[in-house]
Design an enzyme around this catalytic site. Structure first.
Site, short mmCIF file in Angstrom:
data_model
loop_
_atom_site.label_atom_id
_atom_site.label_comp_id
_atom_site.label_asym_id
_atom_site.label_seq_id
_atom_site.Cartn_x
_atom_site.Cartn_y
_atom_site.Cartn_z
N ASN A 1 0.84 -1.18 0.00
CA ASN A 1 0.00 0.00 0.00
C ASN A 1 0.88 1.24 0.00
O ASN A 1 1.86 1.31 0.74
CB ASN A 1 -0.89 0.01 1.25
N HIS B 1 6.48 -1.79 3.49
CA HIS B 1 6.32 -3.20 3.85
C HIS B 1 5.52 -3.92 2.79
O HIS B 1 4.63 -3.34 2.14
CB HIS B 1 5.64 -3.35 5.21
N HIS C 1 2.83 -6.95 2.31
CA HIS C 1 1.91 -7.88 2.96
C HIS C 1 1.97 -9.19 2.18
O HIS C 1 1.79 -9.19 0.96
CB HIS C 1 0.47 -7.36 2.88
P1 DGP Z 1 -0.68 -0.75 5.84
O1 DGP Z 1 -2.14 -0.42 5.76
O2 DGP Z 1 -0.18 -1.31 4.51
O3 DGP Z 1 0.16 0.40 6.35
O4 DGP Z 1 -0.60 -1.94 6.88
C1 DGP Z 1 0.03 -1.87 8.11
C2 DGP Z 1 -0.21 -3.17 8.81
O5 DGP Z 1 0.59 -3.18 9.97
C3 DGP Z 1 -1.64 -3.42 9.28
O6 DGP Z 1 -2.17 -4.56 8.59
C4 DGP Z 1 -1.54 -3.70 10.76
C5 DGP Z 1 -0.07 -3.90 10.98
N1 DGP Z 1 0.42 -3.38 12.24
C6 DGP Z 1 0.25 -2.12 12.71
N2 DGP Z 1 0.85 -1.98 13.90
C7 DGP Z 1 1.45 -3.18 14.16
C8 DGP Z 1 2.23 -3.64 15.26
O7 DGP Z 1 2.53 -2.93 16.23
N3 DGP Z 1 2.63 -4.93 15.20
C9 DGP Z 1 2.33 -5.75 14.14
N4 DGP Z 1 2.79 -7.02 14.17
N5 DGP Z 1 1.60 -5.33 13.08
C10 DGP Z 1 1.17 -4.06 13.11
#
Ligand code: DGP
Length: 120
Positions: A88, A101, A103
């Site tokens: 994203n 990142h 997914h």
């Molecule tokens: P995006 O929408 O592409 O920015 O997705 C960010 C993702 O990161 C979302 O699916 C939830 C995940 N996320 C957010 N905070 C944390 C965290 O503190 N730990 C982990 N493991 N995932 C997180």
């Protein structure tokens, strides 16, 4: 490293996460809010806010992140049935964490949509 970035904090072990892979360039961990049975985030150690911020010199790194995603797909045994890799970029794409990142999503049939979210 960016001081306020939660993914930098996970990389530096200042925040907990279920890390499933790491090497000198990348770290991968389970998404805290999984949208599929397998939902892994693959992040570069280098703090790059969005894919739009990548530089020419990051091209190898971007390729490496995809190689890591494929390795993880094999290790979680979703390589045969298939999986989705999503990046994203920015507000309209729903990016909420501004540290680039990938997914990696799989473990069930995913809807035929390019959208991320509960309906992936
Ligand atoms: P995006 O929408 O592409 O920015 O997705 C960010 C993702 O990161 C979302 O699916 C939830 C995940 N996320 C957010 N905070 C944390 C965290 O503190 N730990 C982990 N493991 N995932 C997180």
């Amino acid at each position: 490293m960016s001081a306020d970035c939660i993914f930098c904090k996970i990389i530096n072990r200042e925040l907990d996460a279920e890390i499933v892979y790491e090497d000198d360039k990348a770290v991968a961990f389970k998404d805290i809010n999984p949208a599929a049975p397998i939902h892994i985030l693959i992040v570069p150690r280098k703090h790059i806010p969005t894919v739009l911020d990548m530089e020419k010199s990051d091209e190898d790194l971007m390729g490496h992140l995809h190689t890591v995603a494929n390795e993880i797909a094999r290790s979680f045994k979703i390589d045969k049935k298939g999986y989705r890799i999503v990046i994203n970029c920015g507000a309209d794409a729903g990016q909420i964490v501004f540290h680039l990142h990938l997914h990696l999503l799989g473990g069930r049939p995913l809807l035929q949509t390019i959208a991320k979210g509960r309906g992936v």
